[in-house]
Design a protein around this motif. Structure first.
Motif, PDB file in Angstrom:
ATOM      1  N   PHE A  57      21.444  77.518   3.777  1.00 13.54           N
ATOM      2  CA  PHE A  57      20.254  77.770   4.584  1.00 13.54           C
ATOM      3  C   PHE A  57      20.559  78.834   5.636  1.00 13.54           C
ATOM      4  O   PHE A  57      19.808  79.789   5.812  1.00 13.54           O
ATOM      5  CB  PHE A  57      19.825  76.459   5.252  1.00 13.54           C
ATOM      6  N   SER A  58      21.709  78.679   6.317  1.00 14.80           N
ATOM      7  CA  SER A  58      22.003  79.595   7.422  1.00 14.80           C
ATOM      8  C   SER A  58      22.279  81.020   6.930  1.00 14.80           C
ATOM      9  O   SER A  58      21.887  81.985   7.575  1.00 14.80           O
ATOM     10  CB  SER A  58      23.156  79.074   8.275  1.00 14.80           C
ATOM     11  N   LYS A  61      18.989  82.668   6.023  1.00 17.16           N
ATOM     12  CA  LYS A  61      18.206  83.062   7.204  1.00 17.16           C
ATOM     13  C   LYS A  61      18.480  84.502   7.618  1.00 17.16           C
ATOM     14  O   LYS A  61      17.709  85.120   8.324  1.00 17.16           O
ATOM     15  CB  LYS A  61      18.527  82.140   8.386  1.00 17.16           C
ATOM     16  N   ASN A  99       8.849  76.748   5.318  1.00 18.57           N
ATOM     17  CA  ASN A  99       9.826  77.560   6.069  1.00 18.57           C
ATOM     18  C   ASN A  99       9.154  78.568   6.988  1.00 18.57           C
ATOM     19  O   ASN A  99       7.946  78.772   6.922  1.00 18.57           O
ATOM     20  CB  ASN A  99      10.838  78.254   5.154  1.00 18.57           C
ATOM     21  N   ASN A 103      14.177  81.075  13.793  1.00 21.21           N
ATOM     22  CA  ASN A 103      15.448  80.450  13.400  1.00 21.21           C
ATOM     23  C   ASN A 103      15.970  79.547  14.522  1.00 21.21           C
ATOM     24  O   ASN A 103      17.032  79.809  15.095  1.00 21.21           O
ATOM     25  CB  ASN A 103      16.467  81.555  13.060  1.00 21.21           C
ATOM     26  N   GLN A 110      15.943  72.996   8.339  1.00 21.05           N
ATOM     27  CA  GLN A 110      17.255  73.273   7.738  1.00 21.05           C
ATOM     28  C   GLN A 110      17.900  71.996   7.181  1.00 21.05           C
ATOM     29  O   GLN A 110      18.834  72.061   6.387  1.00 21.05           O
ATOM     30  CB  GLN A 110      18.182  73.980   8.732  1.00 21.05           C
ATOM     31  N   ALA A 116      16.259  78.593   2.764  1.00 20.10           N
ATOM     32  CA  ALA A 116      15.560  79.139   3.937  1.00 20.10           C
ATOM     33  C   ALA A 116      14.488  80.144   3.525  1.00 20.10           C
ATOM     34  O   ALA A 116      13.803  80.704   4.374  1.00 20.10           O
ATOM     35  CB  ALA A 116      16.560  79.804   4.869  1.00 20.10           C
ATOM     36  N   GLU A 289      25.151  72.792   8.435  1.00 19.74           N
ATOM     37  CA  GLU A 289      24.726  74.194   8.485  1.00 19.74           C
ATOM     38  C   GLU A 289      25.164  74.867   9.780  1.00 19.74           C
ATOM     39  O   GLU A 289      25.371  76.063   9.823  1.00 19.74           O
ATOM     40  CB  GLU A 289      23.192  74.292   8.366  1.00 19.74           C
TER      41      GLU A 289
END
Ligand code: SF4
Length: 336
Positions: A57-58, A61, A99, A103, A110, A116, A289
């Motif tokens: 996910f990170s 992003k 989503n 952020n 998340q 993401a 994450e």
């Protein structure tokens, strides 16, 4: 080397995945007109991309992609327990997008989603049909901007505009649009409706800077809210989630003062106050994450599947903010 690392990422929205059945939908064409240089990739089902295993996910992003899809079912959900219903008996939410372009470090998405990337369900008209069916049974209070920030993306989707147009014909429908954006300008030309509440989440500047990456500053949000209020819209202010940081008291005190210095507080529809809370399972993934996050390293307490601050800290924060807000807003309009 730093530049090289930065340039290795594709730009956000460099690739757009489109379900075959979504290709000819007018909203698909409208959305694609904003991304003339994007690589378009046809897929069978959005889950083939969105739900793949072993995604980060990170990392995603840093270079968000869009997936255009058609929703078949689950157009409307019953309001979740941790969410405030503001006294409405029939509380629901719907997600025409999954989503968000922001952020936030504490964002539950998340923990909830495997990816993401942003999914946009182009067939919003089917959600309208589902709402119409519900309205035949009873009045409906519907949150349309959970699991995303619809107003932040309005320039691309025009979904808020479509919702407002729809709500005009249904007086028994109350819609809440929640946002952290400063994008009121995207709907500025529309006449306000009594049954739509524009709800802004506000945080102190330091929290925005440190923990709400890519979101507009407090000043920018307040400017947008003021404009909305001057244009006659119902505005809800959400000091939610309150975050437990080292100098939270000073930060929230100054945030509340700035807010009510700028906004005509007697015209505010209502205010909600709540501390950070998240499902225990989501928290586990969120921590994975964000392994270096101090915010998520708090020794959370668990109750009924939810994680939140200790009772002592939660009470301290809520009481403090409640008392501060009640200097400007009648207590009957503050929801905890
Ligand atoms: S604005 Fe809301 S949905 Fe978007 S990243 Fe922040 S917490 Fe998540």
């Amino acid at each position: 080397m730093k530049d090289l690392r930065r340039n290795l990422w594709n730009a956000d929205f460099s690739h757009i995945y489109i379900e075959k059945r979504a290709v000819n939908h007018p909203n698909t064409q409208k959305i694609l007109s904003h991304f003339s240089k994007a690589n378009l990739i046809e897929i069978d089902h959005y889950k083939d991309v969105f739900c793949r295993r072993h995604q980060s996910f990170s990392l995603q992003k840093k270079s968000i992609k869009i997936i255009l899809a058609v929703r078949n079912d689950h157009f409307i959900y019953e309001g979740a327990k941790p969410c405030e219903d503001f006294g409405n008996a029939h509380f629901y939410y719907t997600s025409s997008m999954m989503n968000c372009i922001y952020n936030c470090e504490y964002c539950y998405l998340q923990g909830m989603y495997p990816s993401a990337n942003i999914v946009i369900f182009v067939n919003i008209e089917d959600t309208f049909e589902a709402v119409k069916k519900l309205l035949k049974k009873h009045p409906v209070y519907l949150c349309i901007s959970y699991d995303t920030d619809l107003l932040a993306f309005e320039g691309i989707t025009s979904f808020v505009r479509e919702w407002i147009k729809f709500a005009k014909n249904y007086k028994d429908l109350i819609i809440e649009l929640r946002t952290k954006s400063a994008n009121f300008k995207a709907i500025k030309d529309i006449q306000p409706l009594e049954n739509i509440i524009l709800a802004w989440t506000l945080s102190p500047d330091e929290i925005i800077r440190l923990h709400e990456e890519k979101t507009p500053s407090l000043q920018a949000r307040l400017k947008s809210i003021k404009e909305a209020m001057e244009n006659g819209w119902n505005v809800r202010i959400c000091f939610d989630p309150l975050l437990y940081t080292k100098n939270w008291k000073e930060q929230y005190e100054s945030c509340i003062e700035q807010t009510f210095e700028i906004l005509p507080h007697h015209k505010i529809h209502d205010v909600s106050v709540g501390v950070f809370r998240v499902s225990k399972d989501y928290l586990k993934k969120m921590k994975k994450e964000r392994s270096t996050s101090k915010l998520l390293a708090y020794p959370f307490c668990f109750n009924d599947g939810m994680a939140s601050y200790s009772e002592k800290h939660a009470k301290q924060m809520i009481n403090f903010v409640y008392e501060k807000v009640s200097e400007y807003i009648p207590k009957s309009k503050i929801f905890i």
